[in-house]
Structures are given as structure tokens and as C-alpha cells.
Design a protein around this motif. Structure first.
Motif, PDB file in Angstrom:
ATOM      1  N   MET A   1       0.825  -1.196   0.000  1.00  0.00           N
ATOM      2  CA  MET A   1       0.000   0.000   0.000  1.00  0.00           C
ATOM      3  C   MET A   1       0.866   1.255   0.000  1.00  0.00           C
ATOM      4  O   MET A   1       1.883   1.306   0.644  1.00  0.00           O
ATOM      5  CB  MET A   1      -0.838  -0.047   1.268  1.00  0.00           C
ATOM      6  N   LEU A   2       0.439   2.240  -0.723  1.00  0.00           N
ATOM      7  CA  LEU A   2       1.183   3.489  -0.728  1.00  0.00           C
ATOM      8  C   LEU A   2       0.911   4.250   0.550  1.00  0.00           C
ATOM      9  O   LEU A   2      -0.149   4.144   1.141  1.00  0.00           O
ATOM     10  CB  LEU A   2       0.768   4.333  -1.937  1.00  0.00           C
ATOM     11  N   THR A   3       1.860   5.022   0.948  1.00  0.00           N
ATOM     12  CA  THR A   3       1.698   5.818   2.151  1.00  0.00           C
ATOM     13  C   THR A   3       0.718   6.947   1.882  1.00  0.00           C
ATOM     14  O   THR A   3       0.705   7.514   0.808  1.00  0.00           O
ATOM     15  CB  THR A   3       3.059   6.405   2.551  1.00  0.00           C
TER      16      THR A   3
ATOM     17  N   HIS B   1      -9.487  -0.029  -1.149  1.00  0.00           N
ATOM     18  CA  HIS B   1      -8.604   1.119  -1.330  1.00  0.00           C
ATOM     19  C   HIS B   1      -7.130   0.754  -1.500  1.00  0.00           C
ATOM     20  O   HIS B   1      -6.311   1.626  -1.725  1.00  0.00           O
ATOM     21  CB  HIS B   1      -8.763   2.110  -0.160  1.00  0.00           C
ATOM     22  N   TRP B   2      -6.787  -0.504  -1.416  1.00  0.00           N
ATOM     23  CA  TRP B   2      -5.365  -0.889  -1.371  1.00  0.00           C
ATOM     24  C   TRP B   2      -4.620  -0.469  -2.634  1.00  0.00           C
ATOM     25  O   TRP B   2      -5.199  -0.104  -3.647  1.00  0.00           O
ATOM     26  CB  TRP B   2      -5.215  -2.388  -1.123  1.00  0.00           C
ATOM     27  N   GLY B   3      -3.287  -0.570  -2.563  1.00  0.00           N
ATOM     28  CA  GLY B   3      -2.450  -0.110  -3.673  1.00  0.00           C
ATOM     29  C   GLY B   3      -2.420  -1.036  -4.868  1.00  0.00           C
ATOM     30  O   GLY B   3      -1.829  -0.707  -5.890  1.00  0.00           O
TER      31      GLY B   3
ATOM     32  N   ILE C   1      -0.758  -3.579  -5.425  1.00  0.00           N
ATOM     33  CA  ILE C   1       0.555  -4.149  -5.725  1.00  0.00           C
ATOM     34  C   ILE C   1       0.507  -5.639  -5.396  1.00  0.00           C
ATOM     35  O   ILE C   1       0.163  -6.019  -4.281  1.00  0.00           O
ATOM     36  CB  ILE C   1       1.654  -3.411  -4.945  1.00  0.00           C
TER      37      ILE C   1
ATOM     38  N   HIS D   1       3.743   2.294 -11.972  1.00  0.00           N
ATOM     39  CA  HIS D   1       3.979   1.378 -13.088  1.00  0.00           C
ATOM     40  C   HIS D   1       5.277   0.595 -12.912  1.00  0.00           C
ATOM     41  O   HIS D   1       5.483  -0.401 -13.605  1.00  0.00           O
ATOM     42  CB  HIS D   1       4.055   2.147 -14.413  1.00  0.00           C
TER      43      HIS D   1
ATOM     44  N   GLU E   1       9.138   1.401  -3.973  1.00  0.00           N
ATOM     45  CA  GLU E   1       7.980   1.899  -4.709  1.00  0.00           C
ATOM     46  C   GLU E   1       8.187   3.378  -5.027  1.00  0.00           C
ATOM     47  O   GLU E   1       8.866   4.080  -4.284  1.00  0.00           O
ATOM     48  CB  GLU E   1       6.704   1.679  -3.885  1.00  0.00           C
ATOM     49  N   PHE E   2       7.619   3.822  -6.135  1.00  0.00           N
ATOM     50  CA  PHE E   2       7.854   5.171  -6.636  1.00  0.00           C
ATOM     51  C   PHE E   2       6.590   6.030  -6.513  1.00  0.00           C
ATOM     52  O   PHE E   2       5.495   5.550  -6.737  1.00  0.00           O
ATOM     53  CB  PHE E   2       8.202   5.132  -8.130  1.00  0.00           C
ATOM     54  N   GLU E   3       6.798   7.294  -6.219  1.00  0.00           N
ATOM     55  CA  GLU E   3       5.712   8.269  -6.330  1.00  0.00           C
ATOM     56  C   GLU E   3       6.202   9.322  -7.305  1.00  0.00           C
ATOM     57  O   GLU E   3       7.167  10.019  -7.024  1.00  0.00           O
ATOM     58  CB  GLU E   3       5.423   8.934  -4.977  1.00  0.00           C
TER      59      GLU E   3
ATOM     60  N   ARG F   1       9.825  -0.789   1.094  1.00  0.00           N
ATOM     61  CA  ARG F   1       8.909  -1.735   1.731  1.00  0.00           C
ATOM     62  C   ARG F   1       9.706  -3.004   2.012  1.00  0.00           C
ATOM     63  O   ARG F   1      10.059  -3.739   1.093  1.00  0.00           O
ATOM     64  CB  ARG F   1       7.723  -2.031   0.805  1.00  0.00           C
TER      65      ARG F   1
ATOM     66  N   GLU G   1       8.888   3.926   9.687  1.00  0.00           N
ATOM     67  CA  GLU G   1       7.498   4.282   9.991  1.00  0.00           C
ATOM     68  C   GLU G   1       7.033   3.474  11.201  1.00  0.00           C
ATOM     69  O   GLU G   1       7.544   2.382  11.463  1.00  0.00           O
ATOM     70  CB  GLU G   1       6.595   3.952   8.800  1.00  0.00           C
TER      71      GLU G   1
ATOM     72  N   LYS H   1       1.786   1.158  10.193  1.00  0.00           N
ATOM     73  CA  LYS H   1       1.562   2.306   9.302  1.00  0.00           C
ATOM     74  C   LYS H   1       1.481   1.881   7.839  1.00  0.00           C
ATOM     75  O   LYS H   1       0.811   2.522   7.031  1.00  0.00           O
ATOM     76  CB  LYS H   1       2.698   3.307   9.516  1.00  0.00           C
ATOM     77  N   ILE H   2       2.158   0.798   7.491  1.00  0.00           N
ATOM     78  CA  ILE H   2       2.156   0.372   6.092  1.00  0.00           C
ATOM     79  C   ILE H   2       0.922  -0.500   5.788  1.00  0.00           C
ATOM     80  O   ILE H   2       0.627  -0.816   4.646  1.00  0.00           O
ATOM     81  CB  ILE H   2       3.479  -0.370   5.749  1.00  0.00           C
ATOM     82  N   ILE H   3       0.198  -0.877   6.840  1.00  0.00           N
ATOM     83  CA  ILE H   3      -1.056  -1.630   6.691  1.00  0.00           C
ATOM     84  C   ILE H   3      -0.812  -2.977   6.003  1.00  0.00           C
ATOM     85  O   ILE H   3      -1.537  -3.392   5.121  1.00  0.00           O
ATOM     86  CB  ILE H   3      -2.149  -0.802   5.977  1.00  0.00           C
ATOM     87  N   HIS H   4       0.272  -3.620   6.406  1.00  0.00           N
ATOM     88  CA  HIS H   4       0.532  -4.984   5.967  1.00  0.00           C
ATOM     89  C   HIS H   4       0.518  -5.896   7.193  1.00  0.00           C
ATOM     90  O   HIS H   4       1.456  -6.629   7.461  1.00  0.00           O
ATOM     91  CB  HIS H   4       1.889  -5.089   5.247  1.00  0.00           C
TER      92      HIS H   4
ATOM     93  N   ASN I   1       4.269  -7.237  -0.947  1.00  0.00           N
ATOM     94  CA  ASN I   1       2.989  -6.853  -0.346  1.00  0.00           C
ATOM     95  C   ASN I   1       2.109  -8.093  -0.182  1.00  0.00           C
ATOM     96  O   ASN I   1       2.040  -8.917  -1.091  1.00  0.00           O
ATOM     97  CB  ASN I   1       2.303  -5.822  -1.234  1.00  0.00           C
TER      98      ASN I   1
END
Lengths: 197, 599
Positions: A1-3, B117-119, B121, B384, B409-411, B454, B524, B528-531, B574
Motif C-alpha cells: 500500500m502506498l503511504t 482502497h489498497w495499492g 501491488i 507502473h 515503490e515510486f511516487e 517496503r 514508519e 503504518k504500512i497496513i501490511h 505486499n
């Protein structure tokens, strides 16, 4: 999940014996209608006085004036948005309200002191004279430090309010949010710009 | 059978599934496709992404321009309903007042849970990830191998739809032909990072995400998923045809009304309901698993959140998939004279060895991305590309000072503007206004990139949850109390992450933000990473684990836990794809045991 981007500042940490008190119950709640189109004032009352709104409008338009690409901030509802922001019943927003209200008072008092008029009634050169002293927090003189803190907050709100409108998105070069059959990636011009063509 | 109210349940079901997310959704899908009569209980409300997703809403149409609030921690348009790190009226506690020793517990009270809502991945665990203890002596080995789970990864990828590529990299498994959908083209910043990071020996490649980059092959996939089951093939073919391919707009976290990405509510539940074998009761807050005098599970007791009535339902088999910590809570609350310490807890390990993912990030500004010619970078509503862990040899040689790997992971990109879209401009120009500010906003828009690590956390004795001795939620159910501690393996890894991100940013000609002074500051908080995984770990020994490799509890053979609770390690990958693959495998076993009359 993204932060969660930029969510941390407003988050309360999961404390000892957390009581679930982070939610106030007076905002839009934990299950708002997401499809509905909202405007400032729909969920909680706005609180600017007439004078505050007038000064805020003048300052918004000094920060984001009209130019060939886009209108001034006040033409796309940014003062209403700032009012919504400082009137919101969430942690942090009350602090922003104190900062903004005190800052608007300060800037009018400064305008009176320097030019004998409210900020909104100054000509551009006069507005700029005040803004030049407070627009760069790092460079602001000690006597302007507090006002510079306000200006930074107010610029963030003005820019966030402005660039999230269709006019602002067009100005900044956001052209997404349209369905397409293919995703083409960077254009040839963009690849050339990156040196990857 | 359909969505029903709590007063309309059948006298007895084959299986009760508690939870409707990745684990519960997959379990109910597999069981109902094979003819089992299933009741699914979901603590939150019914939720329909087709009707409720704000697909094209812009931030100026949301309160506060969509900014996050305590009511909506991931922003207004995040699909999460009644959820977050705090849920009103449903507290949890932490034993320590020290923030470094606290766990953040994210919950979503909605049908489909966190899958909405998850990413998206979707990375496979590799062969090493099932045998970590054998490699470095730390943590636990899984009572299975990669080869055991691989066929279920294949099926899960084909079912939910995952884009990506096969690169043949170490411990980063390739998928057989026909499993993956084509990856989307890389964005400008992603391409630049790939080009420059290559010189550092860091591989940037297509990430795997559960998004339909193309329509699913509804002609051929159904027979691969459900051989010799014509009804299941027909139903999943219909469901696949009802899903559209991604139209390259809107963020996946909002949910997807065209069903182009995976969420349980659009992918698992519609075909499962179409079988006629699934009843779903929402607003059903499960308190405990009920047992008979022989110690066999008979069903569950729950509270109807709408009427506040306490109800019981019965089944031959109970499957908990409530989220790993919530399933722990249900087991610990299932006390009886026979099981004074909670159900399935003869080992004393229920709640032990909870894990999250190690997270640390660093941002930077990339001059090469300034004034980029305007183009649309929305893409697949998420990343991507990513960097899989690449330092296996150095780590195995003991050169890194920490035991397990991380991926990056990239933003990046010219994303839909909202609050904060220009917040980096001041760091570039010192602070200005007027025409120059507008010019600078254009120049710097899209030139900021973020890198998020991650990484794998090793299970430890100091990270666990238990029942709080006094605090109860608004339903009168005792709540969880968490204990947490990162070891140096994790904090050193977090420091390594930030150092690496700074190197990547600098390789791109950019200026990195300031890394934290220590790994302990960079990492973190737990959760917080919700894993969230672990708590009912699997193993080969009933004294040292809670379940066997089939997610079946050692103590109660008709009780299973198919969320992340059975994970006995938490690879950097993930967890969602593995949760689904594991739930499918366990459900196949459950069906077979039912057919044999063993359950």
C-alpha cells in the motif's frame, strides 16, 4: 500500500488507551457521500467576516493574479475555500484559523500604518511592498517573521485552492482525468526533454 | 442466495466466512464455486463500488479540496468507509506510551474491507521467502514451499487480473505464460529513474498490480481456473466480461466503478453471489466462535449493528478472515471452560508474532523533470514500476548489517492537483508570489519524486497483541492491546533505504531531501504500512504454531484462518496476493476434507 500523502500532520497517533477520539462527529463523518459535488459551506458553516473576506480576496489575488494563462484566484472561488478550510471542525484547522485571522488583521494594520488604507484598497505597488517583506520565510527580518509564517500558510491554501480547480489544473499543465483507450506514456517531446528520445 | 438481513439466515451452513476482504472474498469465491453453502459475515456496511465510486470528481468538488482529515485519513475520495487507524467507538490500546513501541491498526468497516482502497501491488513471494530460517537462522520457515503455492499464484493472477513482466530475477518469480497482463508504459520520472539507476546496479522494472491493463481472456481463463466445473466456468466468464479494461484515469484508491482493478466487491463477490450458494450479512460484528462439548466449532455469535441484537449462526466449518488482528481478537474472545485462554490457543501463540512491513521514504526534486512538455501521466492509477530487492548476494555474504530485503515503490508524475501540489515550490524559490509564483508553479509541477521502501520484518517476541483487561468497544466486546518493537534488522534496513533513495535521486541529477539521522527515526511506526500479518502463524508443530499449512487450526479441525494471520514471515512483497493464493489453497483442502467426511 502506498503511504497516505501528507496525512500525517493531521493524524493523531494511536495512543495508549486510544478512545477513538480522533473523529469529531461534527465534520462530514466517516461515511460521507463521495459522489456528491460539494461547495464550501455545504457541510459546516463559513466564518469569515465581511472585512476578513475582503482582505483575504485581495491577498489571494496578489498571490495568484490573473495572467494570460488563467484567472485570478478569487475568480475561481479560492476565498470561499480558505473560509471553508479555517472553519473546519478538524484538528489543525483551528490553528490555521488563528494564524489566518491574525495575519489578515496584521496585514490590514500594516497597510494602514504604511499607506493609510486597508490592504484591499492599496494599489499593486503598495501591496507588493508589504508582500515583499513577508513572502520568503527564510529571508524575513525578525519583525516580519510571524507575518511571514502567516503568508506561507496563506499561500499554501491559495495555491491548493487554485490549482485544484479546472482553471488551475489547465494552467499548471494537468491534462489527465480523461478516459482513453491507451496509455501512451511520455510524448516524443517529453522524451526529448529528458534526453531519452 | 443474496445479501440478506440477519433475521433471514439459514438454520445451518456448510461454512461461515467472517470477513469479506482478500482472504474472505477468495475463500467464499472458491467454496461457493464448488457448491458449498456459505454465509459471509461482514462487520461493516454493504458497499457497491459501481454506484459509490467518485470516478472523475476533482478535488475542488470535495470538502477541503479532498485533503485528509481524521474522518478520511487517506483523503476525501479514498474509498474507505468508517475506517482508518481509529474507528469511532471501536478502540484498541497500546501497552506502551512510547511511540516507537506502539502499533497503528488500520481497519475498514465495509464490504470488501481494505481491498477497496489498497495499492493493488501484487507481488509473489519467492522460494527464499518460504524458507527464511533455513537461509539465515532467523524467524520461521513456512510449512510449505514456493512450488506448493505457485499453482495458486497462477490462478489468483488469472482471476483478479495482474499486469507486469517476467524478468527472471532472483527470488522474484516469473509467472507462467498467460497469467500476466501487459504492463503500462513507464512515466517520465519512472523511465528516467530506470535509465539512471541502472548505473548503480539497481533494477527498475514493471511492477505487478491488480489492474486490467487489457480485458481478461474470458474464453480461455475460466477452464484453467475451474477445470471440470462447467457452472463455475460459465459464471466467471460472465463476471470477466462485465469487467472493463482500465481507461487510464482516476486513482485506484477511490475504488473502480468499471471493475478494472481488483477489489473483493467487484471481483470475488459478484460471481460468488451468482452461484446461488452465498448469503452475505453486513453490519454483523462477530464476537466469538461457538463450540460444542467436544471442542468442535459450531458457528459464531455476532452483534447486528443495526438492531444491536446478539445472534448466533451455525455451520459445519468456520473460517475467520476478519484481518489477522481481528481474527486474533475473535479467537481470544472465544473463551469457554474448555478453552479458558481462547480458542485454538493451546500453544499460547494466538496473537503472537504480529508483523507489518518496514517502511521508510525520501523525496527529492529532479531538475530534468522541470518544464516537462505537457502530457497525461495518470496511467493505471498507481505506480507502473518498482525495484525488487537486488542485494541478495551482498546480504547473504553478511555485508549489509541486516538480514532481509526490501523493494522500492515510486511516487512520481503529473498527478491531479490538490492540497500540497505546490508545497515543494517554496523549497526551490525561497518563497514568492504573483506572476513569478505562477511561473514557478508551472515549472516545478511534477518534478518531485518520492521513493518508499517496503521491507521484510522478522517476527519477534516483543510484537504481539492480547485482550485488553478492561477496555471494551461500544458493542461490549473486549478490545486488543498491542505491544510492538522493531529490531535492529528493521531499523538498519530503514537507514539503508534512505541512503539508497538519496543515491537514486542524485543519480537522476536531483536534490534529495534530508535523510533521518538514524534508522530508528526513518522507520514508519508499526502498522503504518497496513501490511498486518501474523498472530495465528502456521507451522509443522502444534506446540509452536496455531495452524497447519492449510490455515486449519491445530486444536479445532473445523476452524480455519485465511487472512494474513497464518503468515509466519512477512517478505517484502505486499501480502495481498499471497493472502488470496493461500486462501484458495486452504479452501481447496477444506472442500476435500468435507468431501471425505473429515469435517
Amino acid at each position: 500500500m502506498l503511504t497516505a500523502a501528507a496525512s500525517v500532520a493531521l493524524m493523531e497517533r494511536a495512543g495508549v488507551a486510544a478512545e477513538g477520539a480522533a473523529t469529531t462527529g461534527v465534520g462530514y463523518g466517516t461515511d460521507p457521500d463521495l459522489v456528491k459535488i460539494y461547495k464550501p459551506g455545504d457541510v459546516w458553516a463559513l466564518t469569515f467576516t465581511g472585512a476578513q473576506r475582503r482582505t483575504a480576496t485581495a491577498l489571494c489575488d496578489t498571490i495568484i493574479p490573473a495572467d494570460a494563462k488563467s484567472p485570478a484566484a478569487s475568480k475561481v472561488g479560492v476565498p470561499d475555500f480558505i473560509d471553508e478550510w479555517i472553519s473546519a471542525p478538524y484538528p489543525g484547522h483551528a490553528d490555521d484559523k488563528r494564524t489566518v485571522v491574525a495575519g489578515l488583521n496584521w496585514i490590514d494594520a500594516e497597510a494602514q500604518k504604511r499607506f493609510g488604507n486597508d490592504f484591499a484598497d492599496l494599489v499593486l505597488r503598495q501591496k507588493n511592498a508589504i508582500c515583499d517583506d513577508i513572502c520568503a520565510f527564510g529571508r524575513a527580518k525578525p519583525e516580519f517573521k510571524q507575518a511571514a509564517g502567516f503568508f506561507r500558510k496563506f499561500r499554501d491554501l491559495t495555491a491548493g485552492g487554485f490549482y485544484s480547480t479546472p482553471e488551475g489544473m489547465k494552467d499548471i499543465g494537468y491534462v489527465g482525468n480523461v478516459p482513453s483507450v491507451n496509455f501512451d506514456g511520455p510524448t516524443p517531446e517529453a522524451l526529448k526533454h529528458l534526453g531519452l528520445a | 442466495m443474496p445479501h440478506i438481513s440477519s433475521s433471514k439466515t439459514q438454520p445451518v451452513y456448510d461454512v461461515i466466512v467472517v470477513g469479506s476482504g482478500a482472504g474472505g472474498g477468495q475463500t467464499a469465491y472458491t467454496l461457493t464455486m464448488e457448491g458449498a453453502k456459505v454465509l459471509m459475515l461482514e462487520a461493516g456496511r454493504n458497499y457497491d463500488p459501481v454506484k459509490e465510486t467518485p470516478m472523475f470528481q476533482t478535488n475542488n468538488q470535495a470538502p477541503l479540496r479532498g485533503a485528509s482529515t481524521p474522518d478520511k485519513p487517506f483523503g476525501f475520495y479514498d474509498s474507505t468507509v468508517d475506517g482508518g487507524w481509529q474507528v469511532p467507538g471501536e478502540p484498541y490500546t497500546n501497552a506502551s506510551g512510547d511511540p516507537a513501541r506502539q502499533f497503528w491498526w488500520w481497519r475498514a468497516r465495509m464490504l470488501g474491507g481494505r481491498t477497496n482502497h489498497w495499492g493493488r501491488i501484487s507481488l509473489r513471494n519467492g522460494p527464499y521467502d518460504f524458507k527464511p530460517h533455513a537461509r539465515d537462522g532467523l524467524g520461521f520457515d513456512w510449512p510449505m514451499t514456493y512450488e506448493d503455492l505457485a499453482p495458486y499464484y497462477d490462478k489468483t493472477e488469472m482471476l483478479v487480473g495482474v499486469y507486469g513482466t517476467n524478468e527472471g530475477l532472483e527470488n522474484t518469480p516469473d509467472s507462467p505464460a498467460g497469467c500476466l497482463l501487459p504492463p503500462p508504459k513507464m512515466r517520465a520520472g519512472e523511465l528516467l529513474a530506470q535509465h539512471r539507476a541502472k548505473k548503480l546496479g539497481i533494477p527498475v522494472m514493471a511492477i505487478h498490480r491488480a489492474v486490467l491493463s487489457a480485458k481478461q481472456d474470458a474464453e480461455n481463463l475460466p477452464a484453467k481456473l475451474h477445470p471440470k466445473n462447467a457452472k463455475a466456468q460459465r459464471l466467471i466468464a460472465k463476471a470477466m466480461r462485465e469487467r472493463a479494461a482500465c481507461f487510464w484515469a482516476t486513482a485506484c484508491g477511490r475504488g473502480c466503478s468499471i471493475k478494472a482493478n481488483y477489489q473483493s466487491t467487484t471481483v470475488h463477490l459478484p460471481p460468488a453471489l451468482d452461484t446461488g450458494n452465498l448469503d452475505i450479512v453486513t453490519d454483523a460484528m462477530v464476537r466469538a466462535v461457538t463450540v460444542d462439548e467436544n471442542g468442535k466449532a459450531t458457528g459464531v455469535s455476532y452483534i447486528d449493528r443495526k438492531t444491536r441484537e446478539e445472534r448466533t449462526v451455525k455451520a459445519r466449518v468456520v473460517v475467520l478472515a476478519a484481518s489477522s488482528a481481528e481474527s486474533v481478537r475473535i479467537l481470544l474472545n472465544s473463551k469457554s471452560p474448555r478453552f479458558p485462554h481462547g480458542l485454538a490457543n493451546s500453544s499460547g501463540l494466538v496473537g503472537k508474532y504480529i508483523m507489518d512491513t518496514v517502511g521508510a521514504r525520501l523525496g527529492g526534486q529532479i531538475p530534468a523533470l522541470e518544464n516537462l512538455p505537457v502530457h497525461n501521466e495518470d496511467g493505471a492509477g498507481g505506480a507502473h514500476v518498482y525495484v525488487p530487492w537486488w542485494l541478495y548476494k551482498e546480504q547473504h555474504a553478511g555485508k549489509l548489517g541486516f538480514a532481509r530485503g526490501y523493494h522500492i515503490e515510486f511516487e512520481s508524475g503529473r498527478r491531479m492537483p490538490g492540497m500540497g501540489s505546490t508545497s515543494g515550490v517554496e523549497s526551490m524559490n525561497g518563497g514568492n508570489y504573483g506572476q513569478q509564483f505562477k511561473a514557478d508553479a508551472r515549472r516545478y509541477y511534477g518534478s518531485f519524486m518520492g521513493f518508499a521502501g517496503r521491507g521484510e520484518m522478522i517476527p519477534n517476541e516483543d510484537s504481539f497483541c492480547e485482550l485488553d483487561p478492561t477496555v471494551k468497544d461500544k458493542w461490549g466486546i473486549p478490545v486488543l492491546r498491542f505491544h510492538w518493537k522493531w529490531s535492529e534488522h528493521e531499523t538498519r534496513q530503514a537507514a539503508h533505504m534512505q541512503k539508497t533513495f538519496a543515491e537514486i535521486i542524485e543519480s537522476m541529477g536531483g536534490k534529495a531531501g534530508k535523510p533521518e539521522a538514524t534508522g530508528a527515526a526513518a522507520i514508519e511506526p508499526g502498522g503504518k504500512i497496513i501490511h498486518e500479518v501474523g498472530g495465528t502463524i502456521m507451522g509443522t508443530d502444534a506446540k509452536k504454531s496455531v495452524t497447519n499449512q492449510w490455515c486449519q487450526t491445530w486444536d479445532v479441525k473445523n476452524l480455519f484462518v485465511t487472512d494474513g494471520g497464518a503468515f509466519c514471515s512477512n517478505a517484502d512483497k505486499n501480502p495481498t496476493l499471497t493472502i488470496m493464493a493461500l486462501a484458495w489453497r486452504s479452501s481447496d483442502y477444506l472442500l476435500e476434507e468435507m468431501r471425505k467426511g473429515n469435517l
